[in-house]
Design a protein around this motif. Structure first.
Motif, PDB file in Angstrom:
ATOM      1  N   VAL A 169     -75.620  -8.123 -70.526  1.00 54.71           N
ATOM      2  CA  VAL A 169     -75.169  -8.008 -69.135  1.00 54.71           C
ATOM      3  C   VAL A 169     -75.826  -9.081 -68.275  1.00 54.71           C
ATOM      4  N   ARG A 170     -75.019  -9.758 -67.477  1.00 55.55           N
ATOM      5  CA  ARG A 170     -75.507 -10.701 -66.464  1.00 55.55           C
ATOM      6  C   ARG A 170     -75.015 -10.218 -65.110  1.00 55.55           C
ATOM      7  N   ASP A 171     -75.699 -10.625 -64.064  1.00 47.32           N
ATOM      8  CA  ASP A 171     -75.420 -10.070 -62.746  1.00 47.32           C
ATOM      9  C   ASP A 171     -74.092 -10.547 -62.162  1.00 47.32           C
ATOM     10  N   ARG A 172     -73.840 -11.845 -62.270  1.00 51.28           N
ATOM     11  CA  ARG A 172     -72.641 -12.419 -61.649  1.00 51.28           C
ATOM     12  C   ARG A 172     -72.027 -13.473 -62.562  1.00 51.28           C
ATOM     13  N   PRO A 173     -70.724 -13.764 -62.395  1.00 52.91           N
ATOM     14  CA  PRO A 173     -70.097 -14.821 -63.206  1.00 52.91           C
ATOM     15  C   PRO A 173     -70.794 -16.168 -63.047  1.00 52.91           C
ATOM     16  N   SER A 174     -71.324 -16.442 -61.846  1.00 56.13           N
ATOM     17  CA  SER A 174     -71.974 -17.733 -61.610  1.00 56.13           C
ATOM     18  C   SER A 174     -73.212 -17.924 -62.486  1.00 56.13           C
ATOM     19  N   ASP A 175     -73.816 -16.815 -62.971  1.00 59.51           N
ATOM     20  CA  ASP A 175     -74.964 -16.935 -63.868  1.00 59.51           C
ATOM     21  C   ASP A 175     -74.599 -17.630 -65.172  1.00 59.51           C
ATOM     22  N   LEU A 176     -73.315 -17.574 -65.513  1.00 60.95           N
ATOM     23  CA  LEU A 176     -72.826 -18.207 -66.739  1.00 60.95           C
ATOM     24  C   LEU A 176     -71.902 -19.382 -66.445  1.00 60.95           C
ATOM     25  N   GLY A 177     -71.899 -19.826 -65.191  1.00 60.48           N
ATOM     26  CA  GLY A 177     -71.037 -20.942 -64.813  1.00 60.48           C
ATOM     27  C   GLY A 177     -69.565 -20.572 -64.776  1.00 60.48           C
ATOM     28  N   LEU A 178     -69.255 -19.309 -64.473  1.00 63.06           N
ATOM     29  CA  LEU A 178     -67.878 -18.830 -64.457  1.00 63.06           C
ATOM     30  C   LEU A 178     -67.464 -18.415 -63.058  1.00 63.06           C
ATOM     31  N   ARG A 179     -66.165 -18.306 -62.835  1.00 60.84           N
ATOM     32  CA  ARG A 179     -65.610 -17.673 -61.649  1.00 60.84           C
ATOM     33  C   ARG A 179     -65.175 -16.262 -62.018  1.00 60.84           C
ATOM     34  N   PRO A 180     -65.047 -15.369 -61.052  1.00 61.81           N
ATOM     35  CA  PRO A 180     -64.514 -14.044 -61.359  1.00 61.81           C
ATOM     36  C   PRO A 180     -63.145 -14.139 -62.018  1.00 61.81           C
ATOM     37  N   TYR A 181     -62.833 -13.185 -62.851  1.00 60.22           N
ATOM     38  CA  TYR A 181     -61.553 -13.184 -63.564  1.00 60.22           C
ATOM     39  C   TYR A 181     -60.394 -13.217 -62.567  1.00 60.22           C
ATOM     40  N   GLY A 182     -59.481 -14.152 -62.773  1.00 56.68           N
ATOM     41  CA  GLY A 182     -58.293 -14.236 -61.937  1.00 56.68           C
ATOM     42  C   GLY A 182     -58.458 -15.038 -60.670  1.00 56.68           C
ATOM     43  N   GLU A 183     -59.647 -15.575 -60.415  1.00 55.60           N
ATOM     44  CA  GLU A 183     -59.865 -16.358 -59.206  1.00 55.60           C
ATOM     45  C   GLU A 183     -59.572 -17.829 -59.482  1.00 55.60           C
ATOM     46  N   SER A 184     -58.686 -18.431 -58.691  1.00 54.94           N
ATOM     47  CA  SER A 184     -58.353 -19.843 -58.846  1.00 54.94           C
ATOM     48  C   SER A 184     -59.439 -20.694 -58.199  1.00 54.94           C
ATOM     49  N   PRO A 185     -59.522 -21.986 -58.567  1.00 52.61           N
ATOM     50  CA  PRO A 185     -60.505 -22.865 -57.912  1.00 52.61           C
ATOM     51  C   PRO A 185     -60.357 -22.890 -56.397  1.00 52.61           C
ATOM     52  N   GLU A 186     -59.104 -22.873 -55.909  1.00 55.08           N
ATOM     53  CA  GLU A 186     -58.884 -22.889 -54.467  1.00 55.08           C
ATOM     54  C   GLU A 186     -59.412 -21.618 -53.813  1.00 55.08           C
ATOM     55  N   GLU A 187     -59.147 -20.470 -54.457  1.00 55.06           N
ATOM     56  CA  GLU A 187     -59.650 -19.205 -53.925  1.00 55.06           C
ATOM     57  C   GLU A 187     -61.174 -19.169 -53.969  1.00 55.06           C
ATOM     58  N   GLY A 188     -61.745 -19.721 -55.042  1.00 57.39           N
ATOM     59  CA  GLY A 188     -63.198 -19.762 -55.151  1.00 57.39           C
ATOM     60  C   GLY A 188     -63.820 -20.567 -54.034  1.00 57.39           C
ATOM     61  N   ALA A 189     -63.228 -21.729 -53.742  1.00 54.31           N
ATOM     62  CA  ALA A 189     -63.750 -22.564 -52.657  1.00 54.31           C
ATOM     63  C   ALA A 189     -63.619 -21.862 -51.309  1.00 54.31           C
ATOM     64  N   LYS A 190     -62.497 -21.167 -51.122  1.00 50.86           N
ATOM     65  CA  LYS A 190     -62.274 -20.436 -49.871  1.00 50.86           C
ATOM     66  C   LYS A 190     -63.294 -19.303 -49.713  1.00 50.86           C
ATOM     67  N   ASN A 191     -63.550 -18.581 -50.806  1.00 49.92           N
ATOM     68  CA  ASN A 191     -64.521 -17.479 -50.760  1.00 49.92           C
ATOM     69  C   ASN A 191     -65.933 -17.993 -50.505  1.00 49.92           C
TER      70      ASN A 191
END
Length: 436
Positions: free
Chosen positions: A196-218
């Motif tokens: 278990v890791r705390d967040r997707p960013s701990d593994l260099g990932l984005r949340p499932y289903g999040e596009s790069p554009e949505e990630g930048a917006k968030n």
């Protein structure tokens, strides 16, 4: 770390690591819910061996339910400060320890220490708030489905394990039934520690289903959002702000009734109820397992439906059908057909109420505070469960019957069905960020 290697292997196969985190969370919540459900199968054996009344044993179980719920908002703070992995492992350690030590108990105060305090705290750390946090952090898409799956584990574990537990109690005594839960706590605690890791960013990932554009917006939204200091005063500040909203009180009231009519009453007292009508522990536990099977289908389907239909109307039907089934139960004759019909209608919406309630909470209070506000709504659920656990025992001790308790719970569900329609469609309530 092993999680990095596993994440790379999964990524090469097109599988998001969030599904693995959700899977480990599912197993953790399954174990916790099995630990919560197990004492219901031991209510009569404990009373017979030590001479305790049903009301005395159920009082210990009532405190456990209350702690399980009241710790929820603070569990969100601990997850933010310590991380998912630490909180999950600590919770599993407390539950495994409480279950192992209870085999040496001989005094009522020891039962309160182990099953009220330790079990309440351990399960409270990984209550339904854990599922909501995992779904929010790791999934941008299919969030309703993930909440439904994780919620289903909470009810399925409580019910599916009971036939085996009842069989073990009948053949080897009540102490034997705790060891599968102890073993599962150790095993899944080790798995959680490794994977278990705390967040997707701990593994260099984005949340499932999040596009790069949505990630930048968030990320931009987070950068401009007011900073929030997470401490143990934060849940109280969030509660103070949320309590100004009528929506919060409606959700809390309906969830209080949800707990009153599910794990507090049926999970705790169903085996004892069936014994009053001549049905043995193993057949009664098998009916509970049937409810668990229907609940798994119903809760997952509820997550799917809550992504597509008005959650208020879903809650109206869930509470209404549950109330009618509880009122009908004393008149079922406790035959195979009667209990089968009850298990189907009641089981389909055992915890199917959670995904729509989570969605309504998020819509009313916004994603930043939805988890903590839902923690308080869930606390109301467990206070309702504690009330029913104690009240059911009181009904049987004083009136020699569970029927009054069933009528009260059924009528309350019909009230909850109408209350659910009172939730208004509205913009998120502005809950102020906690200051340092």
């Amino acid at each position: 770390m092993i999680s990095n290697r596993v994440a790379a292997a999964m990524r090469s196969r097109g599988i998001h690591y969030g599904w693995l985190v959700a899977g480990v969370t599912f197993l953790t919540m399954l174990t916790m819910s099995a630990a919560l459900g197990l004492p219901g199968a031991m209510l009569l054996p404990l009373a017979h061996e030590f001479g305790w009344t049903t009301q005395q044993v159920s009082s210990a179980l009532a405190i456990r339910f209350a702690l399980y719920g009241l710790l929820g908002p603070f569990a969100a703070v601990l997850m933010e400060r310590w991380g998912l992995r630490t909180v999950m492992c600590l919770g599993l350690a407390l539950v495994g320890g409480a279950m192992a030590l209870v085999t040496f108990t001989s005094q009522l105060w020891q039962l309160f220490l182990l099953w009220s305090l330790m079990l309440g705290l351990g399960t409270g750390l990984t209550a339904l708030v854990l599922g909501a946090v995992v779904a929010t952090r790791w999934f941008a898409a299919r969030r309703g489905l993930v909440v439904g799956l994780l919620t289903a584990s909470a009810a399925t574990g409580q019910l599916a394990f009971l036939p085996l537990a009842a069989w073990m109690i009948e053949h080897w005594g009540w102490r034997s039934a705790v060891w599968p839960v102890v073993a599962a706590s150790v095993l899944f605690g080790l798995i959680a520690f490794l994977l278990v890791r705390d967040r997707p960013s701990d593994l260099g990932l984005r949340p499932y289903g999040e596009s790069p554009e949505e990630g930048a917006k968030n990320q931009a939204a987070k950068a401009t959002a007011p900073a929030m200091t997470m401490n143990f005063a934060t849940p109280f500040k969030v509660l103070a702000e949320a309590s100004r909203s009528g929506t919060f009180w409606v959700l809390a009231a309906t969830f209080f009734i949800c707990g009153l009519s599910t794990n507090g009453l049926i999970q705790t007292h169903f085996i004892s109820l069936c014994s009053d009508f001549g049905l043995g522990p193993v057949p009664a536990a098998s009916v509970l397992a049937m409810m668990g099977a229907f609940d798994f289908v119903g809760t997952v389907a509820s997550g799917w439906l809550s992504d597509r239909y008005d959650s208020r109307k879903l809650l109206f039907w869930y509470y209404g059908l549950r109330g009618l089934s509880l009122i009908w139960l004393p008149h079922s004759g406790f035959t195979l057909v009667g209990l089968g019909l009850f298990a189907m209608f009641y089981g389909l919406d055992w915890i199917a109420t959670v995904p729509p309630t989570v969605k309504l909470t998020g819509a009313a209070f916004g994603p930043q505070k939805a988890g903590m506000v839902f923690g308080w709504v869930f606390a109301a659920h467990q206070l309702g469960a504690a009330t029913a656990a104690w009240g059911g025992g009181l009904s049987r001790t004083v009136m020699a019957s569970y029927t009054p308790a069933l009528y009260v719970a059924g009528g309350a569900c019909l009230v909850a069905a109408l209350l659910a329609l009172a939730v208004r469609r509205s913009v998120p309530v502005k809950v102020q960020a906690a200051s340092a």
